[in-house]
Scaffold this motif. Structure first.
Motif, mmCIF file in Angstrom:
data_model
loop_
_atom_site.group_PDB
_atom_site.id
_atom_site.type_symbol
_atom_site.label_atom_id
_atom_site.label_comp_id
_atom_site.label_asym_id
_atom_site.label_seq_id
_atom_site.Cartn_x
_atom_site.Cartn_y
_atom_site.Cartn_z
ATOM 1 N N ILE A 101 -11.523 13.400 15.217
ATOM 2 C CA ILE A 101 -10.915 12.121 14.836
ATOM 3 C C ILE A 101 -9.829 12.333 13.794
ATOM 4 C CG2 ILE A 101 -11.376 9.904 13.702
ATOM 5 C CD1 ILE A 101 -14.078 9.875 15.156
ATOM 6 N N ALA A 102 -10.060 13.257 12.872
ATOM 7 C CA ALA A 102 -9.033 13.565 11.873
ATOM 8 C C ALA A 102 -7.774 14.116 12.548
ATOM 9 C CB ALA A 102 -9.574 14.554 10.850
ATOM 10 N N ALA A 103 -7.957 14.974 13.563
ATOM 11 C CA ALA A 103 -6.802 15.520 14.291
ATOM 12 C C ALA A 103 -6.068 14.420 15.041
ATOM 13 C CB ALA A 103 -7.274 16.605 15.262
ATOM 14 N N PHE A 104 -6.814 13.466 15.591
ATOM 15 C CA PHE A 104 -6.196 12.316 16.258
ATOM 16 C C PHE A 104 -5.359 11.517 15.257
ATOM 17 C CE2 PHE A 104 -6.063 7.888 17.502
ATOM 18 C CZ PHE A 104 -5.808 7.921 18.864
ATOM 19 N N ASP B 8 -4.053 12.541 12.422
ATOM 20 C CA ASP B 8 -2.884 13.327 11.975
ATOM 21 C C ASP B 8 -1.759 13.232 13.008
ATOM 22 O OD1 ASP B 8 -4.172 14.052 9.684
ATOM 23 O OD2 ASP B 8 -4.748 16.059 10.386
ATOM 24 N N GLU B 9 -2.108 13.408 14.275
ATOM 25 C CA GLU B 9 -1.087 13.373 15.320
ATOM 26 C C GLU B 9 -0.496 11.966 15.465
ATOM 27 O OE1 GLU B 9 1.468 14.855 18.102
ATOM 28 O OE2 GLU B 9 -0.010 16.043 16.973
ATOM 29 N N SER C 57 -0.273 9.852 13.034
ATOM 30 C CA SER C 57 0.259 9.425 11.731
ATOM 31 C C SER C 57 -0.278 8.040 11.369
ATOM 32 C CB SER C 57 1.800 9.409 11.745
ATOM 33 O OG SER C 57 2.311 10.693 12.014
ATOM 34 N N GLN C 58 -1.579 7.892 11.570
ATOM 35 C CA GLN C 58 -2.214 6.593 11.352
ATOM 36 C C GLN C 58 -3.658 6.802 10.899
ATOM 37 O OE1 GLN C 58 -1.791 3.942 14.687
ATOM 38 N NE2 GLN C 58 -3.357 2.527 13.973
ATOM 39 N N SER C 59 -4.019 6.224 9.772
ATOM 40 C CA SER C 59 -5.397 6.306 9.288
ATOM 41 C C SER C 59 -6.227 5.210 9.935
ATOM 42 C CB SER C 59 -5.444 6.161 7.767
ATOM 43 O OG SER C 59 -6.794 6.137 7.324
ATOM 44 N N LEU C 60 -7.355 5.590 10.520
ATOM 45 C CA LEU C 60 -8.227 4.635 11.187
ATOM 46 C C LEU C 60 -9.440 4.255 10.349
ATOM 47 C CD1 LEU C 60 -8.249 6.240 14.754
ATOM 48 C CD2 LEU C 60 -6.813 4.352 13.940
ATOM 49 N N ASP C 61 -9.690 5.016 9.277
ATOM 50 C CA ASP C 61 -10.847 4.777 8.412
ATOM 51 C C ASP C 61 -12.130 4.704 9.253
ATOM 52 O OD1 ASP C 61 -12.315 4.347 6.120
ATOM 53 O OD2 ASP C 61 -11.977 2.184 6.110
ATOM 54 N N TRP C 62 -12.371 5.783 10.007
ATOM 55 C CA TRP C 62 -13.483 5.798 10.963
ATOM 56 C C TRP C 62 -14.759 6.415 10.395
ATOM 57 C CZ3 TRP C 62 -12.091 2.891 14.929
ATOM 58 C CH2 TRP C 62 -12.998 2.730 15.978
ATOM 59 N N ALA D 173 -3.799 11.482 21.140
ATOM 60 C CA ALA D 173 -2.884 10.663 20.334
ATOM 61 C C ALA D 173 -1.437 10.860 20.775
ATOM 62 C CB ALA D 173 -3.044 11.026 18.857
ATOM 63 N N ARG D 174 -1.093 12.091 21.088
ATOM 64 C CA ARG D 174 0.287 12.393 21.505
ATOM 65 C C ARG D 174 0.615 11.699 22.830
ATOM 66 N NH1 ARG D 174 -0.158 17.170 20.311
ATOM 67 N NH2 ARG D 174 -0.774 18.081 22.313
ATOM 68 N N THR D 175 -0.341 11.680 23.742
ATOM 69 C CA THR D 175 -0.120 11.032 25.037
ATOM 70 C C THR D 175 0.098 9.533 24.857
ATOM 71 O OG1 THR D 175 -1.475 12.712 26.142
ATOM 72 C CG2 THR D 175 -1.125 10.638 27.324
#
Length: 374
Positions: free
Chosen positions: A295-298, A300-301, A303-308, A360-362
């Motif tokens: 989830i952290a890698a998602f 980062d890619e 560029s959005q914090s989800l606070d999950w 995330a990139r897709t």
């Protein structure tokens, strides 16, 4: 976690992100099915029952280890629905105390089970879906002395929100209600502190994060709560002495076997026990740590914090273009699903952070924007 991937059969295609729906099959499943179900049948015929019942006990022990409880408090079930009906049908009627409290965000089968139970004097009280089920104050507003039982999803499947289980069970104790926690979307990925929670009952299935296949669920009932519950859905395996064979003498088993019903299926529980064993061998804490890395890698890619950090292992994201998102993800080979406009994607032990980043990139390349579901 690359060494762990080899423990599972991964479906063909791209990253498999559906642990919240169907977990991958352990490579050991076929051997266990043969040893626990097929080989005794092939070699012993009717004499296979002693071996088959050992398989049921192995399942009970596996669930008990997973949840940190006594195996005597665990009963195998065919589904969460069956577990819930069996449990609620055992409630003794009390005048003025027939409400079953739950959130509208609960999985629909929970409401379906409750609908016909009005015949037994039980009536559902739904907390509106707009009210946050992860907030203890939400539950407190709807509790009163008329509540006979409360059912809380540990994890809500369409949002990933986690219920405040300890607070809910405390409310139930204060109001003299039975507390029931549904672990279907959490067991195997999130900690289940059953003793600390003080819940009266835990229900769940093995097909998702536990990688146990369909047809095997469980009902765990706190030892002190068992004697007062007399389920209507019984059979000879719910009997205190099932092999007495006296049709005029039914006595509930003293332990959770009273919820077991009739002749059990064997194959689903052989497979489910192996799924649980595999998850325990890896370690749920390792699976969760890998999930959070993904989830952290998602994030980062994207560029959005989800606070999950306080949610489940499944990303539940409201997408502004659900058809465009699923087209792009399907073309890239991602095994995922949508509930309406909510993308659901889970990261289990077989997933890696680079797959999460690719997800995330897709979405970004497809021009899809998203926010956490709530």
């Amino acid at each position: 976690m690359s060494e762990v991937r080899g423990l599972f059969h991964l479906p063909e295609g791209g990253p498999y992100l559906l642990a919240h729906s169907v977990g991958c099959q352990p490579r050991s499943a076929m051997d266990v099915l043969g040893a626990g179900m097929l080989e005794p049948w092939r070699t012993a015929g009717g004499g296979a029952w002693s071996r088959w019942l050992e398989t049921i006990e192995t399942f009970r022990a596996a669930v008990a280890t997973l949840l940190g409880v006594d195996p005597a408090t665990v009963a195998p079930q065919t589904s969460v629905s069956a577990a819930l009906f069996t449990l609620l049908s055992g409630l003794a009627p009390q005048p003025g105390k027939g409400v079953v409290l739950l959130s509208e965000q609960a999985f629909p089968t929970i409401g379906f089970v409750l609908a016909p139970l009005v015949r037994l004097g039980l009536t559902a009280r739904f907390i509106p879906a707009r009210e946050d089920p992860s907030d203890p104050a939400t539950w407190e507003r709807h509790f009163d002395g008329s509540v006979a039982a409360v059912i809380a999803m540990h994890v809500h499947s369409n949002t990933g929100l986690v219920s405040p289980v300890a607070e809910i069970t405390a409310l139930a104790r204060r109001h003299g209600a039975l507390s029931i926690i549904d672990l279907a979307q959490s067991a195997g990925i999130l900690p289940t502190a059953s003793r600390e929670w003080g819940a009266d009952a835990l229900i769940g299935s093995c097909v998702k994060w536990l990688c146990g296949g369909p047809g095997a669920a469980y009902l765990q009932v706190r030892e002190g709560a068992i004697p007062a519950l007399q389920p209507l859905d019984v059979g000879w395996f719910a009997h205190e002495e099932p092999f007495v064979f006296d049709i005029h003498d039914f006595r509930y088993a003293a332990d959770a076997r009273r919820f077991q019903g009739g002749t059990p299926s064997i194959a689903p529980f052989a497979l489910a026990a192996e799924g649980i064993r595999t998850v325990l061998e890896i370690g749920p804490e390792r699976i969760l740590a890998n999930n959070r890395d993904c989830i952290a890698a998602f994030e980062d890619e994207a560029s959005q914090s989800l606070d999950w950090s306080a949610r489940s292992g499944t990303l539940c994201l409201v997408c502004d273009d659900a058809p465009g998102a699923t087209a792009a993800l399907s073309a890239a080979g991602f095994a995922h699903d949508f509930r309406g406009d909510i993308l659901r994607a889970s990261f289990h032990a077989w997933n890696a952070p680079d797959e999460a980043a690719a997800l995330a990139r897709t979405l970004r390349q497809a021009g899809v924007t998203f926010t956490p579901a709530c």
